[in-house]
Write an enzyme that holds these catalytic residues in place. Structure first.
Site, mmCIF file in Angstrom:
data_model
loop_
_atom_site.group_PDB
_atom_site.id
_atom_site.type_symbol
_atom_site.label_atom_id
_atom_site.label_comp_id
_atom_site.label_asym_id
_atom_site.label_seq_id
_atom_site.Cartn_x
_atom_site.Cartn_y
_atom_site.Cartn_z
ATOM 1 N N HIS A 165 0.851 -1.203 0.000
ATOM 2 C CA HIS A 165 0.000 0.000 0.000
ATOM 3 C C HIS A 165 0.890 1.259 0.000
ATOM 4 O O HIS A 165 0.872 2.058 0.939
ATOM 5 C CB HIS A 165 -0.864 -0.063 1.252
ATOM 6 C CG HIS A 165 -1.991 0.903 1.344
ATOM 7 N ND1 HIS A 165 -1.860 2.246 1.090
ATOM 8 C CD2 HIS A 165 -3.285 0.704 1.678
ATOM 9 C CE1 HIS A 165 -3.027 2.825 1.292
ATOM 10 N NE2 HIS A 165 -3.902 1.918 1.644
ATOM 11 N N GLU A 270 -0.869 0.998 -5.418
ATOM 12 C CA GLU A 270 -0.649 -0.210 -4.636
ATOM 13 C C GLU A 270 -0.571 -1.430 -5.551
ATOM 14 O O GLU A 270 -1.472 -1.655 -6.358
ATOM 15 C CB GLU A 270 -1.793 -0.375 -3.633
ATOM 16 C CG GLU A 270 -2.033 0.898 -2.824
ATOM 17 C CD GLU A 270 -3.308 0.841 -1.986
ATOM 18 O OE1 GLU A 270 -3.641 -0.246 -1.492
ATOM 19 O OE2 GLU A 270 -3.960 1.887 -1.830
HETATM 20 C C1 BG6 Z 1 -6.879 2.050 0.257
HETATM 21 C C2 BG6 Z 1 -8.327 1.711 0.099
HETATM 22 O O1 BG6 Z 1 -6.128 0.967 -0.191
HETATM 23 O O2 BG6 Z 1 -6.584 2.289 1.631
HETATM 24 C C3 BG6 Z 1 -9.163 2.840 0.672
HETATM 25 O O3 BG6 Z 1 -8.621 1.471 -1.272
HETATM 26 C C4 BG6 Z 1 -8.775 3.122 2.110
HETATM 27 O O4 BG6 Z 1 -10.537 2.490 0.577
HETATM 28 C C5 BG6 Z 1 -7.281 3.387 2.174
HETATM 29 O O5 BG6 Z 1 -9.489 4.237 2.590
HETATM 30 C C6 BG6 Z 1 -6.748 3.663 3.583
HETATM 31 O O6 BG6 Z 1 -7.043 2.610 4.414
HETATM 32 P P1 BG6 Z 1 -6.670 2.681 5.949
HETATM 33 O O7 BG6 Z 1 -7.234 1.416 6.562
HETATM 34 O O8 BG6 Z 1 -5.179 2.739 6.046
HETATM 35 O O9 BG6 Z 1 -7.315 3.934 6.493
#
Ligand code: BG6
Length: 301
Positions: A165, A270
């Site tokens: 991510h 990602e």
């Molecule tokens: C992304 C998702 O990968 O991560 C989003 O597609 C999400 O929907 C974002 O809001 C952040 O996620 P988190 O759990 O780190 O707040």
């Protein structure tokens, strides 16, 4: 849990790799070579920063409000989403993006060759629904490479989804383009459309964007005229590409993206296997996802 003393005794590399511990007890690998600097938290095996030596600004974005606390998710850097991406498919009470990003990983090895530093981690799942392990190896130099290998140790087929991510540091979200996804179908998570949308041209950003591009094994490039650079993303073993910018209102709601419109200086691209590309691993099967990031100064062309 490995202690600071243990990891320093076993895995430090003179002045190139040392481990430190912050006031919250978070152990961080600090990497400094002639080629690049980087920091990686043992909680989550989460990369916090990476900057090739010839760049003036970091390649990876980390929120100034990131929680650098063991067991907490960290806003920015490279969260490892595993063994599920997004909400858990059956149990909405489980944490989004899986337990790997808030788990303590073990350091397994370190090394150096041609001034590129290798650092390896392992996580054995203790969740009986996920009888599997993950190994993650970083190679840190003028390029950044991550290799995530999942092994199903159970006696049944195992369904997993996953993502690197990565939060990239950019000049301004409204001024960049993401190239390489032309003609690729995607799920639009903002509007909940099924995967009938198809990307036309490069991705540009003018509102909240949250998409899962399916069947997209190809390389992508973040074209950033403001910082006069391109970030090239090459990958293998990843069939999905997630593209996310929270934009203004979601950033306000989230509240941890930093003051001064911190969200404008980040974009997540990602490398994933999710949605239609969710993996099913047979007993004893392994799967490897590899990503490689390289920053090209536009003056170089
Ligand atoms: C992304 C998702 O990968 O991560 C989003 O597609 C999400 O929907 C974002 O809001 C952040 O996620 P988190 O759990 O780190 O707040």
């Amino acid at each position: 849990m490995q202690s600071l003393q243990h990891v320093n005794q076993q895995f430090a590399l003179t002045d190139k790799l040392q481990f430190s511990q912050n006031a919250h007890g978070l152990i961080i690998a600090e990497i400094t070579s002639a080629q690049a600097s980087a920091r990686i938290s043992l909680s989550g095996a989460h990369l916090l920063s990476w900057q090739p030596a010839d760049l003036d600004t970091p390649a990876i974005w980390l929120s100034e409000q990131a929680n650098l606390i063991p067991g907490k998710s960290i806003r920015g850097g490279i969260p490892v989403c595993w063994p599920w991406f997004g909400p858990h498919p059956q149990d909405g009470t489980l944490p989004a993006h899986g337990f790997a990003r808030t788990s303590q990983w073990q350091v397994t090895h370190s090394g150096i060759a041609n001034d590129v530093i290798t650092l390896g981690f392992e996580l054995q799942s203790s969740d009986s629904n996920y009888p599997c392990s993950a190994r993650l190896e970083y190679k840190i130099g003028p390029q950044l490479e991550l290799t995530l290998t999942t092994h199903n140790h159970g006696s049944q087929a195992l369904t997993i989804s996953e993502a690197m991510h990565t939060y990239f540091h950019i000049s301004d979200i409204a001024d960049i383009q993401l190239q390489g996804l032309n003609n690729v179908a995607y799920w639009d998570k903002v509007s909940n459309h099924p995967a009938t949308m198809t990307q036309q041209q490069a991705v540009q950003f003018s509102a909240e964007t949250d998409r899962v591009y399916i069947n997209s094994p190809q390389a992508c490039t973040i074209h950033d005229p403001g910082l006069k650079r391109d970030i090239q993303i090459n990958k293998t073993g990843s069939l999905s590409t997630v593209v996310w910018s929270p934009w203004y209102e979601k950033a306000e709601r989230m509240g941890d993206l930093g003051a001064n419109n911190g969200w404008r200086q980040m974009v997540c691209v990602e490398s994933a296997n999710a949605f239609d590309n969710t993996l099913i691993l047979a007993p004893d099967q392994t799967h490897t996802l590899n990503v490689n990031y390289q920053v090209k100064k536009l003056d170089d062309f």
